[in-house]
Design an enzyme around this catalytic site. Structure first.
Site, PDB file in Angstrom:
ATOM      1  N   CYS A   1      11.238   2.262  -5.441  1.00  0.00           N
ATOM      2  CA  CYS A   1      11.231   2.716  -4.050  1.00  0.00           C
ATOM      3  C   CYS A   1      11.408   1.564  -3.070  1.00  0.00           C
ATOM      4  O   CYS A   1      12.073   1.704  -2.043  1.00  0.00           O
ATOM      5  CB  CYS A   1       9.932   3.481  -3.758  1.00  0.00           C
ATOM      6  SG  CYS A   1       8.404   2.511  -3.967  1.00  0.00           S
TER       7      CYS A   1
ATOM      8  N   HIS B   1       4.054   3.314  -1.843  1.00  0.00           N
ATOM      9  CA  HIS B   1       5.398   3.892  -1.820  1.00  0.00           C
ATOM     10  C   HIS B   1       6.105   3.391  -0.573  1.00  0.00           C
ATOM     11  O   HIS B   1       5.499   3.269   0.499  1.00  0.00           O
ATOM     12  CB  HIS B   1       5.330   5.419  -1.816  1.00  0.00           C
ATOM     13  CG  HIS B   1       6.678   6.057  -1.739  1.00  0.00           C
ATOM     14  ND1 HIS B   1       7.642   5.876  -2.707  1.00  0.00           N
ATOM     15  CD2 HIS B   1       7.251   6.850  -0.796  1.00  0.00           C
ATOM     16  CE1 HIS B   1       8.727   6.541  -2.379  1.00  0.00           C
ATOM     17  NE2 HIS B   1       8.529   7.141  -1.220  1.00  0.00           N
TER      18      HIS B   1
ATOM     19  N   ASP C   1      13.654   8.455   3.473  1.00  0.00           N
ATOM     20  CA  ASP C   1      13.169   8.050   2.152  1.00  0.00           C
ATOM     21  C   ASP C   1      14.264   8.285   1.113  1.00  0.00           C
ATOM     22  O   ASP C   1      14.521   9.424   0.724  1.00  0.00           O
ATOM     23  CB  ASP C   1      11.919   8.853   1.792  1.00  0.00           C
ATOM     24  CG  ASP C   1      11.242   8.327   0.537  1.00  0.00           C
ATOM     25  OD1 ASP C   1      11.821   7.441  -0.129  1.00  0.00           O
ATOM     26  OD2 ASP C   1      10.147   8.800   0.210  1.00  0.00           O
TER      27      ASP C   1
ATOM     28  N   ASN D   1      -1.761  12.410   4.429  1.00  0.00           N
ATOM     29  CA  ASN D   1      -2.975  13.126   4.816  1.00  0.00           C
ATOM     30  C   ASN D   1      -3.621  13.938   3.693  1.00  0.00           C
ATOM     31  O   ASN D   1      -4.563  14.677   3.944  1.00  0.00           O
ATOM     32  CB  ASN D   1      -2.665  14.078   5.980  1.00  0.00           C
ATOM     33  CG  ASN D   1      -2.284  13.342   7.245  1.00  0.00           C
ATOM     34  OD1 ASN D   1      -3.134  12.858   7.990  1.00  0.00           O
ATOM     35  ND2 ASN D   1      -0.989  13.230   7.494  1.00  0.00           N
TER      36      ASN D   1
END
Length: 555
Positions: free
Chosen positions: A183, A240, A263, A301
């Site tokens: 990533c 990440h 992403d 969250n």
């Protein structure tokens, strides 16, 4: 008079490119930036210009949704070729440098090739080249093109020092995928392409990032009675990385620019990539407005629930942490190499009124059955996920690092326990340590202990723990992360207590001499072997901006 005829147009490239900070690309073509004037000269071939009779008209068209009005930010997020990337764990953030190299020779052509090949993605074929003035569409194309699903074969991502050799390998290899990238690598390459195209961008690291969770807002971790972390369906990544780019979202009727999440790492749902997603909408729980908003919100969250795995597929709830995920969201500071914590841009403080309102909005969007449910119904279901914290069970526990160990050094910790009750407690604990991959996979145990702890009424106790290099060295993975867990023996009855700590082993440092600009120099590289054994078959990878045409490898 005779009609004046257009002869030659001089785009004044050297001057304009210098003024627009695009001379790094070279001055053989006109490359200008949005929001800034440029000069050109028009020459006529049949006679001199006469102000009294001659008129000239021309049309210049533009779209400028990515303009930043802060000069220091423009220099950092568009012009800076060097950056810092962050990894490790949220209690021990480590960094390593990265060369974005958006002005290196040939990179602009490679980035334009990325757009050419990706032109058919996301309705591009219907719009010709007009989509290239739309940063939302451009970002989707780049996101799609950078994405790579192959994590198993090819070059280890930790050997890359920058984006340039990756993009060059893709281009020179007839645009075949470069394998393989994690990533952090994918986000960094995307940052290079976006900066090269003039879109302000930066790499973001989110610590404690859930993936593959059955419940998007609750990630489950499984332990056995020895403290071993088991591989379940859910994954809690140590960190990440994704990319942020600065743009207005006119597709959402939002004319003011803001940071957008992009992403390029493949999503667990099977989709290739994620975003653009406004971080402002994520913070406010407005997930209906944007692409993949619930995906980003969940990574920041979600709650974390610890379970004790028992026989016959039964499990017992151990602990609940409502604030573990989305820790220490990090990026490089403007103008220096320091770390900047931008968690506040993604979510409100735990327990704040605005934070609760945002969570209720997001919960209703993610769990459609609660679309019209009152807040009390959501609170009831959240309460059902919870179990007593360690303090409610009468014992407070935590691990505290004594040292920040370098590779080759022993690990020293203090195990701090406190009895919060007026009665004595006699507890038997199993302790174990495992190596973790950065994406949440726990490997075999390599260290175990069984310790009996007696605590008098209101007594606090510190127990020193020691894990030697000889115990962990041959097991440590590429990312130097391991997990220590202590769990009370379930056979002794009473509440089962658990405490964990993820530990990062620092990499040895490599020291370089300090060259002077425009002066010949000899680079002296210094490295100290931290181990009590010989190092063999070592490889040193070198990259130098403007110094090497390609990376050098010294064995």
């Amino acid at each position: 008079p005779q009609v004046i005829q257009l002869g030659d147009v001089d785009l004044n490239r050297p001057h304009n490119c210098k003024c627009h900070n695009t001379h790094f690309f070279g001055t053989d073509r006109q490359t200008v930036r949005r929001g800034q004037a440029f000069d050109l000269y028009v020459h006529f071939q049949n006679r001199e210009w006469d102000d009294s009779v001659d008129k000239i008209s021309f049309t210049v068209e533009t779209d400028d949704p990515v303009y930043m009005d802060n000069q220091a930010h423009r220099e950092e997020y568009v012009l800076n070729e060097h950056g810092m990337l962050y990894e490790g764990v949220h209690k021990h953030v480590t960094s390593r440098p990265w060369h974005f190299g958006q002005f290196e020779n040939g990179i602009l052509d490679i980035c334009l090739k990325v757009l050419d090949i990706g032109s058919n993605y996301h309705q591009g074929s219907e719009r010709g080249c007009r989509w290239r003035n739309d940063p939302v569409h451009v970002s989707m194309v780049v996101n799609h093109m950078v994405n790579n699903n192959d994590y198993l074969k090819g070059t280890n991502p930790l050997t890359w020092n920058g984006s340039v050799p990756i993009l060059q390998q893709w281009y020179n290899g007839r645009c075949r995928p470069v394998r393989f990238g994690d990533c952090l690598t994918l986000a960094s390459v995307m940052c290079t392409v976006m900066r090269c195209l003039g879109i302000p961008s930066r790499v973001i690291t989110n610590f404690c990032s859930p993936h593959c969770a059955e419940n998007p807002l609750a990630v489950n971790e499984l332990f056995d009675s020895t403290g071993k972390t088991l591989c379940g369906k859910d994954k809690l990544w140590a960190y990440h990385c994704w990319n942020e780019s600065w743009m207005a979202r006119r597709d959402l009727d939002l004319c003011s620019s803001n940071w957008q999440c992009l992403d390029p790492t493949p999503m667990e749902s099977g989709r290739a990539c994620c975003g653009p997603t406004s971080i402002r909408s994520v913070k406010d729980g407005e997930l209906d407005l944007d692409y993949d908003g619930q995906h980003i919100f969940s990574r920041l969250n979600a709650s974390c629930i610890g379970w004790l795995s028992k026989n016959s597929d039964k499990k017992e709830k151990l602990c609940y942490d409502a604030w573990l995920c989305g820790q220490c969201v990090s990026t490089k500071s403007v103008g220096n190499n320091h770390h900047e914590d931008i968690t506040g841009a993604y979510k409100y403080e735990l327990g704040s009124l605005k934070g609760k309102e945002a969570f209720y909005k997001a919960y209703r969007r993610i769990h459609s059955g609660y679309c019209n449910a009152p807040n009390c119904h959501i609170d009831r279901d959240l309460a059902a996920l919870q179990s007593p914290f360690l303090s409610d069970a009468g014992v407070s526990m935590r691990f505290k690092m004594v040292n920040c160990p370098m590779y080759g050094q022993d690990v020293h910790l203090h195990w701090l326990l406190e009895n919060l009750r007026n009665e004595c407690k006699n507890l038997n604990f199993n302790l174990c340590t495992q190596v973790l991959t950065h994406n949440g996979c726990a490997l075999d145990q390599f260290w175990k202990e069984n310790i009996n702890v007696a605590l008098g009424p209101r007594e606090a106790k510190t127990i020193p723990l020691h894990i030697s290099y000889n115990q962990y060295g041959h097991h440590l993975g590429d990312h130097n992360i391991m997990r220590l867990v202590a769990i009370s023996d379930p056979e002794c009855g009473g509440e089962v207590l658990v405490v964990k700590r993820d530990i990062v082993i620092n990499r040895p440092t490599v020291l370089l001499g300090l060259p002077q600009l425009n002066e010949p120099c000899t680079a002296e590289i210094s490295f100290c072997n931290p181990l009590q054994e010989d190092l063999k078959n070592c490889v040193l990878n070198l990259e130098g901006c403007g110094l090497f045409k390609e990376p050098m490898t010294i064995e």
